[in-house]
Design a protein around this motif. Structure first.
Motif, PDB file in Angstrom:
ATOM      1  N   ALA A   1       0.831  -1.209   0.000  1.00 12.22           N
ATOM      2  CA  ALA A   1       0.000   0.000   0.000  1.00 12.22           C
ATOM      3  C   ALA A   1       0.863   1.254   0.000  1.00 12.22           C
ATOM      4  O   ALA A   1       0.558   2.238  -0.681  1.00 12.22           O
ATOM      5  N   HIS A   2       1.967   1.199   0.747  1.00 16.10           N
ATOM      6  CA  HIS A   2       2.870   2.360   0.791  1.00 16.10           C
ATOM      7  C   HIS A   2       3.510   2.593  -0.582  1.00 16.10           C
ATOM      8  O   HIS A   2       3.542   3.717  -1.077  1.00 16.10           O
ATOM      9  N   LEU A   3       4.005   1.506  -1.199  1.00  8.74           N
ATOM     10  CA  LEU A   3       4.648   1.640  -2.508  1.00  8.74           C
ATOM     11  C   LEU A   3       3.664   2.074  -3.584  1.00  8.74           C
ATOM     12  O   LEU A   3       4.057   2.692  -4.575  1.00  8.74           O
ATOM     13  N   ALA A   4       2.382   1.737  -3.395  1.00  8.31           N
ATOM     14  CA  ALA A   4       1.372   2.134  -4.374  1.00  8.31           C
ATOM     15  C   ALA A   4       1.091   3.621  -4.328  1.00  8.31           C
ATOM     16  O   ALA A   4       0.587   4.192  -5.298  1.00  8.31           O
ATOM     17  N   HIS A   5       1.414   4.265  -3.225  1.00  4.90           N
ATOM     18  CA  HIS A   5       1.083   5.681  -3.069  1.00  4.90           C
ATOM     19  C   HIS A   5       2.311   6.565  -2.858  1.00  4.90           C
ATOM     20  O   HIS A   5       2.160   7.787  -2.731  1.00  4.90           O
ATOM     21  N   TYR A   6       3.505   5.976  -2.825  1.00  6.02           N
ATOM     22  CA  TYR A   6       4.717   6.764  -2.610  1.00  6.02           C
ATOM     23  C   TYR A   6       5.790   6.378  -3.625  1.00  6.02           C
ATOM     24  O   TYR A   6       5.899   5.217  -4.018  1.00  6.02           O
ATOM     25  N   ASP A   7       6.570   7.354  -4.032  1.00  4.29           N
ATOM     26  CA  ASP A   7       7.655   7.127  -4.984  1.00  4.29           C
ATOM     27  C   ASP A   7       8.846   6.502  -4.262  1.00  4.29           C
ATOM     28  O   ASP A   7       9.207   6.936  -3.160  1.00  4.29           O
TER      29      ASP A   7
END
Length: 513
Positions: A86-92
């Protein structure tokens, strides 16, 4: 310069293995104890069935513990993996900033909130100028580290109610909740420009960056997130086409302008083959005696469908598409050949100044190209000047010095163009083997009435002479500008007060007067 990194999950197998070892050790001890208890409690008692089957009970208990450990371990790992995904889906992963998807969600919610209360939302789209040159010259790893530093500076420039995201590549986006006031938008743009102004240091070298910013405001420039982002992007491209290092508000005719830009870029690819470019020559005059000392070669485009296309419109397109390299080489060859023809025709020898683009200057074979052109055309090196902008010279100081030394060895004159608009350090300027500073016309326009422009002009002339450099002022259009420059000791001028840029035939007539 900070290193970019992708978030790594902490090791979990170590704790799980330790738990299994401890359970196995505990079961072994229990087996030992029950082996001895079996002898003592072997009599027919109420415990004898349990004792006699203790191995089965222990194995069941051990299996239960292991099953509990597995469920606990992999259940927690799965939850952590879901959180990581989820973090990688919303952060570069490079800049660690929210990404485009995260920005899109925030923007859509901001529009919903603004629509409910009749408010406004501002979107700023940022693109680093000439970042591709850095990638080609220094490599992807350095570029990614540089992006991390840029992200950190932009983050520090954020204020309350401002949300920064990385759109990908060298592009960033800023969302301003309850924004929309032009003065507030200008203030944010100025803060962002200022945050990038100071040089970035890499391996002891200074790298200078600039950024182009496009601004769109809900509901005036779009009523949904897609329209706002599209229009902010179009405004950013317009800022880049105007020279970069600036901000541009979206306006209603910009979409039509962008369509025209795409058509021009496609046509630009055929312009060289079909000989649609025309060189123009603008004279440069000595203020000491009024004689013509040289000329700058400019270029116009005889576009069959759009004859009014200006260099400020198609040169940035050529830079962005990479076509500036063949166009620039054609200009260099044409100017040198024409200058030699004038000399052979008996006209007084003059130095011709040719502009060098960022792409051309970063080429590893620029010096060899100049040598080859001079050899083919027969023009002596002393009659050629290369004009290179201050910003281009400061991109990679050590490589700049090597290239300039190569040009100096063959006798080519070097002029720093648009001086005063970049951010060069005087300590570096002293290291450059250059001969002339060309004062930017933005300063010349204001003299003698603008106090800041006159002070800067006087200071540049004095500084240049102290460094044994000559000064040429471009954009001179009025007598009072000429007079002021004479008083301050400027060496040469160029501008419409002397002559507009002329085709080769008309320039020859001008020289013969």
């Amino acid at each position: 310069m900070k290193k970019s990194s992708i978030p790594q999950e902490p090791p979990r197998l170590r704790s799980f293995a330790l738990l299994v070892v401890l359970c196995s050790f505990a079961v072994g001890i229990l087996f030992f104890i029950f082996e001895h208890l079996l002898v003592i409690l072997s009599a027919d008692t109420i415990l004898s069935p349990f004792v006699q089957n203790y191995r089965v009970w222990l194995l069941l208990a051990f299996s239960g513990v292991i099953l509990f450990a597995v469920i606990r371990h992999y259940g927690g790992a799965l939850k952590r993996d879901e959180e990581t995904i989820a973090h990688l889906a919303h952060y570069d992963t490079v800049t660690r900033l929210p990404n485009r998807e995260s920005f899109q969600g925030r923007l859509e919610q901001a529009i919903i909130d603004a629509r409910r209360v009749g408010g406004e939302v501002e979107v700023s789209y940022l693109d680093l100028d000439r970042f591709r040159t850095i990638v080609r010259t220094l490599g992807l790893s350095v570029a990614q580290n540089l992006l991390c530093d840029v992200a950190e500076r932009l983050s520090k420039a954020m204020g309350e109610g401002e949300f920064l995201a990385h759109a990908g590549g060298d592009e960033f986006m800023v969302l301003v909740f309850e924004g929309g006031a032009p003065d507030k938008a200008k203030g944010l743009a100025s803060r962002l420009l200022e945050s990038i102004r100071a040089p970035f240091v890499f391996d002891g070298q200074e790298l200078h960056l600039a950024v182009s910013i496009g601004i769109a405001i809900y509901p005036h420039d779009g009523e949904d997130s897609e329209a706002l982002l599209k229009n902010a992007y179009a405004a950013m491209n317009r800022a880049k086409e105007m020279g970069g290092n600036h901000y541009q508000f979206y306006f209603s005719d910009l979409s039509a302008y962008s369509t025209l830009t795409l058509l021009l870029e496609n046509r630009l690819r055929r312009a060289l083959e079909e000989e649609e470019f025309v060189p123009l020559y603008q004279p440069q005059v000595s203020l000491a005696d009024g004689r013509i000392t040289g000329m700058e070669v400019l270029v116009s485009w005889k576009h069959p469908a759009h004859p009014g296309v200006t260099p400020s419109e198609f040169i940035p397109l050529a830079e962005e598409s990479g076509l500036i390299e063949p166009i620039g080489e054609w200009i260099l060859r044409t100017a040198c050949l024409q200058n030699r023809r004038w000399q052979l025709a008996g006209l007084p020898p003059l130095r011709v100044a040719v502009n060098v683009s960022a792409r051309q200057f970063c080429r590893s074979n620029l010096v060899e190209l100049v040598k080859e052109v001079l050899g083919v055309t027969g023009l002596e090196a002393r009659w050629l000047a290369l004009e290179i902008t201050e910003t281009v010279l400061m991109q990679d100081v050590e490589e700049t010095i090597n290239t300039l030394n190569g040009l100096k060895e063959i006798g080519v004159h070097v002029t720093v163009d648009d001086f005063g608009t970049g951010y060069s350090s005087l300590s570096y300027l002293k290291r450059f083997p250059i001969q002339t500073l060309k004062l930017d016309k933005s300063f010349v326009t204001g003299i003698p009435v603008d106090a800041d422009a006159t002070a800067i002009t006087a200071a540049v002339i004095a500084m240049a002479h102290a460094m044994s450099l000559s000064v040429i002022a471009e954009g001179v259009e009025r007598e009072e500008q000429w007079t002021y420059l004479v008083e301050k000791g400027c060496d040469e001028v160029q501008g419409y007060l002397v002559s507009r840029p002329l085709p080769a035939e008309q320039f020859a007539v001008f020289l013969r007067r």
